[in-house]
Design an enzyme around this catalytic site. Structure first.
Site, short mmCIF file in Angstrom:
data_model
loop_
_atom_site.label_atom_id
_atom_site.label_comp_id
_atom_site.label_asym_id
_atom_site.label_seq_id
_atom_site.Cartn_x
_atom_site.Cartn_y
_atom_site.Cartn_z
N VAL A 147 -31.59 -38.49 6.49
CA VAL A 147 -30.96 -39.20 5.38
C VAL A 147 -30.89 -38.18 4.24
O VAL A 147 -31.88 -37.92 3.57
CB VAL A 147 -31.75 -40.44 4.97
CG1 VAL A 147 -31.14 -41.09 3.74
CG2 VAL A 147 -31.80 -41.44 6.12
N PRO A 148 -29.73 -37.56 4.04
CA PRO A 148 -29.63 -36.34 3.24
C PRO A 148 -29.61 -36.57 1.73
O PRO A 148 -28.59 -36.40 1.07
CB PRO A 148 -28.31 -35.72 3.73
CG PRO A 148 -27.47 -36.91 4.09
CD PRO A 148 -28.43 -37.93 4.63
N CYS A 149 -30.78 -36.91 1.17
CA CYS A 149 -30.84 -37.13 -0.28
C CYS A 149 -30.52 -35.86 -1.06
O CYS A 149 -30.13 -35.92 -2.23
CB CYS A 149 -32.21 -37.68 -0.68
SG CYS A 149 -33.62 -36.77 -0.02
N HIS A 150 -30.62 -34.70 -0.40
CA HIS A 150 -30.27 -33.45 -1.09
C HIS A 150 -28.78 -33.37 -1.41
O HIS A 150 -28.37 -32.58 -2.27
CB HIS A 150 -30.68 -32.24 -0.24
CG HIS A 150 -30.02 -32.19 1.10
ND1 HIS A 150 -30.50 -32.88 2.20
CD2 HIS A 150 -28.90 -31.54 1.53
CE1 HIS A 150 -29.71 -32.64 3.24
NE2 HIS A 150 -28.73 -31.84 2.86
#
Length: 200
Positions: A147-150
């Site tokens: 889950v690419p919060c970046h």
């Protein structure tokens, strides 16, 4: 369709954890019933990463089964500059509140090399005034990388808080690996590894 949650798993099934090397350091992963329940970005040391992951999940160190090894291979490939699609990795988000689950699904759909903003995700979920609440959900993201919060940035491409050991530096490093464009209008240096241009 984004696959992020499955039927709640029996609480008595053992959670296992493992570390795996990547270009940004040793990351952590936790699973049960061959389904991923948590990941962790590198801390200051591998020992600390393992300790924090175990403390958070209650998991014991184990050898990843085939499906987990496959997910590890995909995550590592992404951090080795391969345009790898992680959306097919099956994860369990049971116990996560409904709004946060919607936030994670929206993030999960952002492709490598692209970014979005807190406000854009809030608007996508129905109320742009919830940008701060989106940020709080990102801060509790149990599945970084998958889950690419970046890939979520502030207004104008500002790189704001991040959970990795080196915080914004880690965020910038991952975005650079992915070839993200962050910022405004095209400029002289757009061919460098990172300029910053969020999706609107």
């Amino acid at each position: 369709m984004v696959v992020l949650s499955i039927t709640s798993l029996p609480y008595y099934d053992r959670w296992c954890t493992s570390l795996f090397p990547t270009p940004i350091g040793d990351c952590g992963i936790a699973w049960r019933n061959d389904v991923i329940v948590a990941t962790r970005l590198p801390d200051k040391s591998s020992i600390e990463t393992g300790r924090r992951l175990a403390a958070r999940t209650g998991g014991v160190s184990g050898e990843p089964p085939a499906d987990i090894r496959s997910a590890i291979t995909s995550m590592t490939a992404l951090l080795e500059e391969e345009r790898t699609d992680l959306t097919s990795i099956l994860c369990d988000l049971s116990g996560i509140d409904p709004f946060a689950t919607q936030v994670y699904a929206a993030m999960h759909a952002i492709p490598a090399g692209e970014t979005s903003t807190y406000g854009a995700i809030a608007a996508q979920l129905g109320d742009k005034r919830l940008a701060r609440t989106v940020g709080l959900a990102l801060g509790r993201n149990p599945l970084p990388i998958i889950v690419p919060c970046h890939r979520v940035v502030g207004t104008g491409g500002k790189l704001t808080g991040f959970s990795g050991a080196d915080h914004v530096d880690t965020k910038l490093r991952i975005l650079t690996i992915e070839g993200a464009q962050i910022g405004g209008a095209p400029g002289l240096f757009d061919d460098l590894p990172l300029a910053a241009k969020p999706r609107r």
